[in-house]
Design an enzyme around this catalytic site. Structure first.
Site, mmCIF file in Angstrom:
data_model
loop_
_atom_site.group_PDB
_atom_site.id
_atom_site.type_symbol
_atom_site.label_atom_id
_atom_site.label_comp_id
_atom_site.label_asym_id
_atom_site.label_seq_id
_atom_site.Cartn_x
_atom_site.Cartn_y
_atom_site.Cartn_z
ATOM 1 N N LYS A 1 -4.612 -3.765 2.733
ATOM 2 C CA LYS A 1 -4.242 -5.132 3.104
ATOM 3 C C LYS A 1 -5.470 -6.049 3.107
ATOM 4 O O LYS A 1 -6.608 -5.591 3.074
ATOM 5 C CB LYS A 1 -3.592 -5.132 4.494
ATOM 6 C CG LYS A 1 -2.299 -4.321 4.556
ATOM 7 C CD LYS A 1 -1.228 -4.927 3.675
ATOM 8 C CE LYS A 1 0.153 -4.328 3.879
ATOM 9 N NZ LYS A 1 0.262 -2.909 3.549
HETATM 10 C C1 PLP Z 1 6.258 -5.689 3.446
HETATM 11 C C2 PLP Z 1 5.773 -4.519 4.239
HETATM 12 N N1 PLP Z 1 6.404 -4.199 5.381
HETATM 13 C C3 PLP Z 1 6.008 -3.162 6.131
HETATM 14 C C4 PLP Z 1 4.949 -2.382 5.774
HETATM 15 C C5 PLP Z 1 4.583 -1.209 6.617
HETATM 16 O O1 PLP Z 1 3.303 -1.286 7.153
HETATM 17 P P1 PLP Z 1 2.524 0.052 7.580
HETATM 18 O O2 PLP Z 1 2.170 0.779 6.328
HETATM 19 O O3 PLP Z 1 1.347 -0.467 8.329
HETATM 20 O O4 PLP Z 1 3.444 0.839 8.444
HETATM 21 C C6 PLP Z 1 4.243 -2.661 4.602
HETATM 22 C C7 PLP Z 1 3.108 -1.832 4.229
HETATM 23 O O5 PLP Z 1 2.603 -1.735 3.198
HETATM 24 C C8 PLP Z 1 4.680 -3.751 3.804
HETATM 25 O O6 PLP Z 1 4.072 -4.051 2.653
#
Ligand code: PLP
Length: 381
Positions: free
Chosen positions: A181
């Site tokens: 990110k």
């Molecule tokens: C649009 C979106 N929502 C949720 C997530 C989930 O985040 P995490 O990987 O920190 O659980 C991501 C992760 O890449 C994402 O791109």
């Protein structure tokens, strides 16, 4: 040298901040948590930010905090990371997959409205690849149908719609800080809330249903009864080590986002003339894009897997963001009861190619990617 798909941008300032935490006894629920939450809320000009262990955890708790559950339907994009739909399933509600706009790759009122039923409770709006969704139109739709909006800004920190940062439009908004990110905490996330009641509920759920820790209680280390649990919660806490990393990353976000924008512009200059290759929008009216990834669309005739293999032979990493969620093996059998009709999602899902993209990507690396992609496409003509 291999060119990775993504890479975090960590400076000595982050290393010093993390090391400083390790010299204290406060590795969790300490002053860095309070400081990161305060900085995150301030950046978004919102009253409350609650740091959590991942974006997925944030989505899960946001749905619970808005009292969505069994029997409810939540409209979600299928052209998205799988956690978006999984979180809805985790609370025993039903995700209803909607199609997306072919330019912004986001939900729109015209893709969402036909799917609204008496059971619909929420729209989960993702700002795909850092492009803001049309929150004004989606909010008007939600208001007409008495729905809540969860904004998923995991890919879009710092993106703006008419000079307002994303994350301020939803009833609750979720961010993610995985190392690919724009800013990272290693693993981690945050939820933005407008009300004290929502923030308290999130802090309770995050911490095994304990009474919410207010920042001042943490700072003064007054004892909160650690073994008193008024509700069922989770361990979705974010450590102070991670929060220190996040706090410094956030303090550098202006620089990070402008370097990423410059990298996107360089790809444009290098790739825009390739016949049949469709570029992501560089600008959109009323929007400031927060560059998360650089995803091109291959010509219809191109064979994506072979192109990826040719790039991989040259040590260039790529990815096929996103395989539609409703076509994932884990989801195929779960949604036999309704056949989503998502032509844009399905067409795009088979044509997109994410190129190496990160804050410090060098022009020479981008030139290597561009020349390899150009040659790979030429071999298919
Ligand atoms: C649009 C979106 N929502 C949720 C997530 C989930 O985040 P995490 O990987 O920190 O659980 C991501 C992760 O890449 C994402 O791109």
């Amino acid at each position: 040298m291999p060119i990775p798909l993504s890479a975090p941008d960590i400076t000595e300032a982050e290393i010093a901040a993390v090391t400083a935490v390790l010299r204290t006894p406060h590795l969790s629920l300490g002053p860095e948590l309070a400081a990161f939450e305060a900085a995150f809320a301030k950046y978004h000009r919102l009253a409350h930010a609650v740091a959590v262990s991942s974006g997925t955890a944030g989505l899960h708790m946001a749905l619970l905090t808005l009292n969505i559950g069994e029997g409810d339907e939540v409209i979600v994009p299928s052209f998205a990371f799988i956690a978006v739909a999984n979180a809805v399933l985790h609370i025993r509600a039903t995700p209803v997959f909607a199609d997306i706009d072919p330019v912004t790759l986001n939900l729109t009122p015209s893709t969402v409205e036909p799917l609204i039923t008496p059971r619909t409770r929420a729209i989960l709006v993702v700002h795909t690849f850092g492009i803001p969704a049309d929150m004004h139109a989606l909010r008007a739709l939600a208001t007409r149908h008495s729905l809540v909006i969860i904004e998923d800004a995991c890919e879009a920190i710092g993106a703006e719609l008419h000079q307002r940062r994303v994350g301020g439009f939803g009833d609750l908004s979720v961010f993610g800080f995985y190392p690919n990110k724009q800013i990272t905490t290693g693993e981690g996330g945050a939820v933005l809330a407008h009300t004290q009641a929502h923030a308290d509920r999130l802090r309770s759920l995050r911490n095994q249903g304990r009474i919410a820790y207010a920042a001042d209680i943490v700072q003064s280390q007054k004892a909160v009864d650690w073994l008193h649990h008024p509700e069922i919660g989770f361990n979705y806490r974010l450590s102070d080590i991670a929060c220190a990393l996040g706090r410094v990353q956030l303090s550098r976000i202006g620089e990070i986002l402008s370097l990423r924008r410059a990298a996107a512009e360089r790809y444009y200059a290098l790739l825009a003339d390739i016949p049949g290759l469709q570029m992501p929008p560089l600008t959109l009216p009323g929007c400031t894009i927060s560059w998360f990834v650089f995803v091109v669309r291959l010509p219809q005739t191109a064979h994506r897997a072979s192109i990826q293999a040719l790039l991989s032979d040259r040590a260039i990493a790529t990815a096929s963001y996103f395989a539609p969620i409703h076509q994932q093996p884990a989801w195929r059998d779960l949604i036999v009861q309704f056949q989503p009709h998502l032509p844009t999602t399905e067409t795009l899902g088979s044509r997109t190619l994410a190129l190496p993209f990160f804050t410090r990507i060098a022009l020479s690396q981008q030139e290597q990617v561009a020349s390899a992609l150009r040659q790979a496409l030429a071999t298919q003509n």
